[in-house]
Design a protein around this motif. Structure first.
Motif, PDB file in Angstrom:
ATOM      1  N   HIS A 362       0.841  -1.212   0.128  1.00  0.00           N
ATOM      2  CA  HIS A 362       0.008  -0.057  -0.067  1.00  0.00           C
ATOM      3  C   HIS A 362       0.759   1.297   0.005  1.00  0.00           C
ATOM      4  O   HIS A 362       1.792   1.364   0.638  1.00  0.00           O
ATOM      5  CB  HIS A 362      -0.921  -0.045   1.307  1.00  0.00           C
ATOM      6  N   GLY A 363       0.529   2.174  -0.661  1.00  0.00           N
ATOM      7  CA  GLY A 363       1.157   3.456  -0.969  1.00  0.00           C
ATOM      8  C   GLY A 363       2.453   3.616  -1.858  1.00  0.00           C
ATOM      9  O   GLY A 363       2.844   4.631  -1.856  1.00  0.00           O
ATOM     10  N   GLY A 364       2.652   2.444  -2.089  1.00  0.00           N
ATOM     11  CA  GLY A 364       3.796   2.392  -3.222  1.00  0.00           C
ATOM     12  C   GLY A 364       5.177   1.795  -2.613  1.00  0.00           C
ATOM     13  O   GLY A 364       6.455   1.904  -3.230  1.00  0.00           O
ATOM     14  N   ALA A 365       5.238   1.461  -1.437  1.00  0.00           N
ATOM     15  CA  ALA A 365       6.348   0.880  -0.895  1.00  0.00           C
ATOM     16  C   ALA A 365       6.879  -0.486  -1.380  1.00  0.00           C
ATOM     17  O   ALA A 365       5.861  -1.162  -1.736  1.00  0.00           O
ATOM     18  CB  ALA A 365       6.255   0.587   0.527  1.00  0.00           C
ATOM     19  N   THR A 366       8.155  -0.766  -1.900  1.00  0.00           N
ATOM     20  CA  THR A 366       8.426  -2.008  -2.527  1.00  0.00           C
ATOM     21  C   THR A 366       9.720  -2.544  -1.735  1.00  0.00           C
ATOM     22  O   THR A 366      10.359  -1.861  -1.023  1.00  0.00           O
ATOM     23  CB  THR A 366       8.947  -1.516  -3.910  1.00  0.00           C
ATOM     24  N   ARG A 367       9.910  -3.635  -1.892  1.00  0.00           N
ATOM     25  CA  ARG A 367      11.127  -4.587  -1.328  1.00  0.00           C
ATOM     26  C   ARG A 367      11.253  -5.816  -2.060  1.00  0.00           C
ATOM     27  O   ARG A 367      10.617  -6.386  -2.706  1.00  0.00           O
ATOM     28  CB  ARG A 367      10.850  -4.863   0.282  1.00  0.00           C
ATOM     29  N   LYS A 368      12.684  -6.125  -2.148  1.00  0.00           N
ATOM     30  CA  LYS A 368      13.155  -7.283  -2.870  1.00  0.00           C
ATOM     31  C   LYS A 368      13.556  -8.180  -1.694  1.00  0.00           C
ATOM     32  O   LYS A 368      14.431  -7.946  -0.833  1.00  0.00           O
ATOM     33  CB  LYS A 368      14.373  -7.069  -3.861  1.00  0.00           C
ATOM     34  N   VAL A 369      13.231  -9.377  -1.866  1.00  0.00           N
ATOM     35  CA  VAL A 369      13.431 -10.586  -0.906  1.00  0.00           C
ATOM     36  C   VAL A 369      13.963 -11.818  -1.655  1.00  0.00           C
ATOM     37  O   VAL A 369      13.541 -12.094  -2.642  1.00  0.00           O
ATOM     38  CB  VAL A 369      12.332 -11.067   0.142  1.00  0.00           C
ATOM     39  N   SER A 370      14.799 -12.454  -0.986  1.00  0.00           N
ATOM     40  CA  SER A 370      15.063 -13.831  -1.544  1.00  0.00           C
ATOM     41  C   SER A 370      14.030 -14.992  -1.392  1.00  0.00           C
ATOM     42  O   SER A 370      13.207 -14.691  -0.355  1.00  0.00           O
ATOM     43  CB  SER A 370      16.567 -14.373  -0.860  1.00  0.00           C
ATOM     44  N   LEU A 371      14.080 -16.096  -2.196  1.00  0.00           N
ATOM     45  CA  LEU A 371      12.943 -16.963  -2.079  1.00  0.00           C
ATOM     46  C   LEU A 371      12.926 -17.824  -0.807  1.00  0.00           C
ATOM     47  O   LEU A 371      12.209 -18.308  -0.186  1.00  0.00           O
ATOM     48  CB  LEU A 371      13.142 -18.028  -3.328  1.00  0.00           C
TER      49      LEU A 371
END
Length: 632
Positions: A362-371
């Motif tokens: 929500h609101g445009g927050a992003t994150r990258k995570v490993s599987l």
């Protein structure tokens, strides 16, 4: 609809405008300047209505690697070649709530839709024939209730599901591993805390080479000798195996049927919210852990669960007291609050080149995570703000640099995918670590206008219109010929003139094109033309299925409004017919006559005349200028 990434994976963007006549597709690519996009192709789908969706590509068909299918929920299917920039109408299946997927072999198309008259769902398989046509090759039916018996994933008494589970129009269809189909299903009962979440796996076939092989042939050949070898192979003699797999029961919040999830058919796995509340293991921190779970679709079991974000009491906003207190599963307010928590995650996207996911919140927050959940980037927060709990949801476009919601596009600056901290060879960020970014918002019409700068011949004339050919628009006799043909067509099948769900006419010759306003204004100068226009308007009035159509939906202009206006202005003898027309259109939502002043123009022309007063009396109550006591 919102923007979507090209299924080719080449960074292009697709936008389908479904609000102006029939749906229109626009294809954009990154501009050579390195900033912005340019329009490279546009087309429309005259047989379709409303929102359309885009399938994956036929990567297993030589020469068709950039072809996909685009369809609407009413059962209309088009084949679109993004490389050749061509489209062709495939079929109107008549299936409501149609769902489509290109199977993992890249050669087979599956369509699943609700068949109202038979009270069942039809699953149709489409294959490429020797002449390179895509044609339906086999069809089968699923009853509304699918018995959960003999499942390869789990026996019925182990699933925790009811003995039978009805299919629903909200079920989401995906191409699974090994040419299977996966349906994500969510069920809940209003006013009860009982809810279920499960997967259905459909295994209709095994594909080897160019043929389907097996032991049980499917009847006669419905489309030609090239599919004579279509046969079936399976664990049972049925043409279709259906297996069920339970997922953790969600709270009884009906909105959770659209929770974020992603499926990777090559990896054979699915990732979605874990649906189990868990406090952060820190005695000094009052926070909830947002967890994801990974499902192995071949083995039918969970293979991992890990935390990807934590929400503090402050970030949980008005739901904090309820969510941080002990679970109250029978409390409907608690159910709704938990549902809002899981819906904070808007989108999940698998990375093509590494074992990782991009997550959008929500609101445009992003994150990258490993599987495996052991590595993560910082949380990229718009303006560095972390109080986004009540903000709107957004969808990822590919990786984490572009977001979309309905007809808006957001660019994330700086680009998170280029940030050093988002590279997996770097040390993982702390769970609470964040990095401030900016969101640059563009509404589609502005984006489209910018993309057309210095680009020519990418938008055909009258895109989204029902196009009427005229021998020469500058010739009065040619205009009458075209109008005569238009009336004849309206006599035989008026609804065939619709463009999508609207009646939007455009007139063209070899050199130019006119809209309805210009055409009817010119034709109304001739008596014969006015007679044709009156006939056309009368046929419209007689066809109730057209009364709620529009010619310019974005400005609430009713169908044939220009025809009615020009007739009324041409002479008072046409006012009774115009009044009939105004009594059959949707006066509560039209703006052309009431707000744009065209009704005042008509009333003003015939003010203080018997014909004008009679016209005013015949108007709908909402339009009449009479005193309420005088209205009859």
């Amino acid at each position: 609809m919102s923007f979507t990434s090209s299924p080719v994976g080449d960074g292009k963007l697709i936008y389908i405008d479904a609000d102006n006549g029939c749906p229109c597709l626009y294809l954009y690519e990154a501009a050579d300047t390195g900033s912005g996009y340019r329009l490279i192709w546009s087309t429309d789908f005259p047989m379709a209505e409303g929102t359309m969706q885009v399938s994956g590509c036929f990567h297993g068909v030589p020469g068709r690697e950039q072809s996909c299918v685009i369809w609407d929920q009413q059962g209309c299917i088009y084949l679109v070649d993004l490389a050749r920039r061509q489209q062709e109408f495939l079929a109107h299946t008549g299936m409501e709530y149609l769902k489509v997927a290109v199977l993992s072999d890249g050669r087979t198309l599956a369509s699943l839709g609700e068949h109202d008259r038979r009270c069942c769902y039809d699953l149709t398989l489409w294959h490429w024939l020797e002449d390179r046509d895509l044609s339906p090759s086999a069809a089968m039916q699923l009853n509304d209730e699918v018995n959960n018996q003999g499942s390869p994933w789990a026996e019925v008494d182990e699933t925790g599901l009811p003995d039978s589970m009805g299919l629903s129009f909200t079920d989401r269809l995906y191409a699974g591993p090994d040419n299977s189909l996966i349906l994500h299903c969510h069920r809940s009962r209003r006013r009860r805390s009982q809810a279920w979440q499960f997967l259905l796996r459909l295994d209709p076939m095994v594909v080897v080479g160019n043929d389907l092989v097996g032991s049980n042939p499917v009847g006669s050949d419905p489309v030609g000798s090239s599919i004579n070898q279509v046969q079936w192979q399976g664990r049972y003699s049925e043409l279709l195996q259906v297996a069920a797999m339970p997922l953790p029961n969600p709270p009884g919040n009906e909105a959770l049927w659209e929770c974020a999830l992603a499926l990777d058919s090559e990896r054979g796995e699915l990732t979605l919210p874990a649906m189990t509340l868990s406090r952060v293991a820190d005695a000094e921190t009052e926070a909830l852990a947002y967890q994801l779970q990974r499902i192995d679709l071949r083995l039918g079991r969970e293979i991992g669960r890990f935390c990807v974000r934590q929400y503090t009491r402050e970030q949980l906003a008005d739901d904090a007291d309820m969510l941080l207190a002990p679970a109250d599963v029978d409390n409907l307010d608690w159910q709704e609050a938990q549902g809002r928590f899981w819906l904070q995650l808007d989108d999940i996207a698998y990375c093509d080149d590494e074992a990782a996911l991009w997550l959008g919140w929500h609101g445009g927050a992003t994150r990258k995570v490993s599987l495996d959940g052991l590595w993560r980037s910082p949380l990229y927060l718009p303006d560095g703000e972390d109080d986004l709990y009540d903000e709107e949801g957004m969808k990822l476009l590919g990786k984490g640099a572009l977001l979309t919601d309905w007809h808006y596009l957001w660019r994330v600056n700086p680009n998170p995918t280029l940030d050093l901290a988002s590279q997996m060879n770097q040390a993982p960020a702390a769970m609470e670590a964040s990095f401030a970014v900016q969101l640059q918002q563009t509404e589609w019409s502005s984006f489209h206008a910018q993309a057309q700068v210095q680009v020519q011949d990418t938008v055909p004339p009258l895109l989204g219109f029902s196009r009427i050919e005229v021998r020469d628009l500058q010739s009065a006799s040619a205009r009458l010929e075209a109008l005569d043909k238009l009336v004849l067509r309206a006599l035989t099948d008026f609804e065939s003139l619709k463009s999508g769900k609207d009646l939007r006419l455009g007139f063209y010759d070899a050199d130019e094109s006119w809209d309805e306003a210009r055409f009817f204004e010119a034709v109304a100068l001739q008596l014969e033309g006015r007679n044709y226009m009156a006939r056309l308007l009368g046929l419209f009035i007689a066809n109730e299925r057209l009364h709620y159509c529009y010619s310019e939906p974005h400005i609430s202009k009713p169908a044939l409004a220009d025809c009615a206006l020009q007739l009324g202005l041409a002479g008072s003898q046409y006012l009774p017919l115009v009044a009939q027309y105004l009594n059959c259109i949707d006066v509560d939502h039209e703006l052309f006559f009431q707000q744009d002043g065209n009704l005042d123009t008509l009333l003003g022309k015939y003010a203080d005349t018997p014909d004008g007063e009679a016209f005013n009396r015949r108007l709908p109550y909402e339009m009449s200028r009479q005193d309420e006591d005088d209205y009859q």
